[in-house]
Motif scaffolding. Structure first.
Motif, short mmCIF file in Angstrom:
data_model
loop_
_atom_site.label_atom_id
_atom_site.label_comp_id
_atom_site.label_asym_id
_atom_site.label_seq_id
_atom_site.Cartn_x
_atom_site.Cartn_y
_atom_site.Cartn_z
N LYS A 15 0.84 -1.20 0.00
CA LYS A 15 0.00 0.00 0.00
C LYS A 15 0.88 1.25 0.00
CE LYS A 15 -3.96 -1.98 2.37
NZ LYS A 15 -4.80 -1.93 3.58
N HIS A 19 0.94 3.93 -2.99
CA HIS A 19 0.65 5.34 -2.73
C HIS A 19 1.81 6.21 -3.21
CE1 HIS A 19 -0.21 8.84 0.14
NE2 HIS A 19 -1.08 8.90 -0.86
N LYS A 49 -7.49 4.85 -13.25
CA LYS A 49 -7.84 3.46 -12.93
C LYS A 49 -7.83 3.21 -11.43
CE LYS A 49 -5.81 1.59 -17.17
NZ LYS A 49 -4.70 0.76 -17.69
N ARG A 50 -7.13 4.02 -10.68
CA ARG A 50 -6.98 3.84 -9.24
C ARG A 50 -7.92 4.72 -8.43
NH1 ARG A 50 -4.96 0.96 -12.37
NH2 ARG A 50 -2.78 0.92 -12.83
N GLU A 51 -8.75 5.50 -9.08
CA GLU A 51 -9.58 6.48 -8.38
C GLU A 51 -10.46 5.86 -7.30
OE1 GLU A 51 -13.15 9.66 -9.18
OE2 GLU A 51 -12.85 8.00 -10.56
N ARG A 52 -10.96 4.68 -7.52
CA ARG A 52 -11.91 4.07 -6.58
C ARG A 52 -11.27 3.21 -5.53
NH1 ARG A 52 -17.49 3.56 -9.77
NH2 ARG A 52 -17.18 5.43 -10.99
N GLU A 53 -9.96 3.19 -5.51
CA GLU A 53 -9.28 2.43 -4.45
C GLU A 53 -9.53 3.10 -3.11
OE1 GLU A 53 -5.21 1.03 -4.45
OE2 GLU A 53 -5.36 0.79 -6.61
N GLU A 54 -9.62 2.28 -2.10
CA GLU A 54 -9.83 2.80 -0.75
C GLU A 54 -8.56 3.43 -0.21
OE1 GLU A 54 -11.29 -0.29 1.74
OE2 GLU A 54 -13.02 -0.69 0.48
N GLY A 58 -6.72 6.18 -3.45
CA GLY A 58 -7.88 6.78 -4.11
C GLY A 58 -8.02 8.25 -3.81
N THR A 59 -7.80 8.62 -2.56
CA THR A 59 -7.88 10.03 -2.17
C THR A 59 -6.85 10.86 -2.92
OG1 THR A 59 -8.69 9.46 0.03
CG2 THR A 59 -7.69 11.63 -0.22
N VAL A 61 -5.43 10.17 -5.81
CA VAL A 61 -5.80 10.24 -7.23
C VAL A 61 -6.83 11.34 -7.44
CG1 VAL A 61 -6.95 9.04 -9.13
CG2 VAL A 61 -5.20 7.86 -7.78
N ARG A 62 -7.84 11.41 -6.59
CA ARG A 62 -8.87 12.44 -6.73
C ARG A 62 -8.28 13.83 -6.56
NH1 ARG A 62 -11.44 8.09 -4.54
NH2 ARG A 62 -11.18 8.75 -2.37
#
Length: 104
Positions: A15, A19, A49-54, A58-59, A61-62
């Motif tokens: 992780k 990150h 592609k990683r936007e919805r990762e927890e 994901g944070t 990426v957004r």
């Protein structure tokens, strides 16, 4: 970018590495803000592609995509949109579920 292994079900160390990879790609994308070069287009599409990762991935990426739109949104149709395929544009428009609709 195809050699990046972004699989779910990873250890804590993985992780952290994932990150770090996302943050690194984000820094590279923003290194030349207000432009989109071919390699940046590819990096953006990998990040999405990683936007919805927890969690932090994901944070981050957004947040990176928010900055992407902030620096390029005003010239999107004039300069940048043509650098993406129709499919990629469709994907970009769905990032953040409408948060970037101001620019699209």
């Amino acid at each position: 970018f195809e050699n990046l292994n972004f699989n779910f079900g990873f250890s804590s160390n993985e992780k952290i590495l994932r990150h770090g990879a996302v943050l690194g790609l984000g820094a590279l994308i923003e290194a030349e803000a207000y432009e989109i070069k071919q390699w940046q287009r590819q990096a953006v599409m990998e990040l999405i592609k990683r936007e919805r990762e927890e969690g932090a991935v994901g944070t981050s990426v957004r947040e990176i995509m928010s900055e992407f739109w902030r620096t390029r949104g005003d010239r999107w149709e004039l300069e940048h949109e043509g650098k993406f395929s129709k499919e990629e544009i469709s994907i970009l428009r769905n990032v953040g579920k409408g948060a970037n609709s101001y620019f699209m």
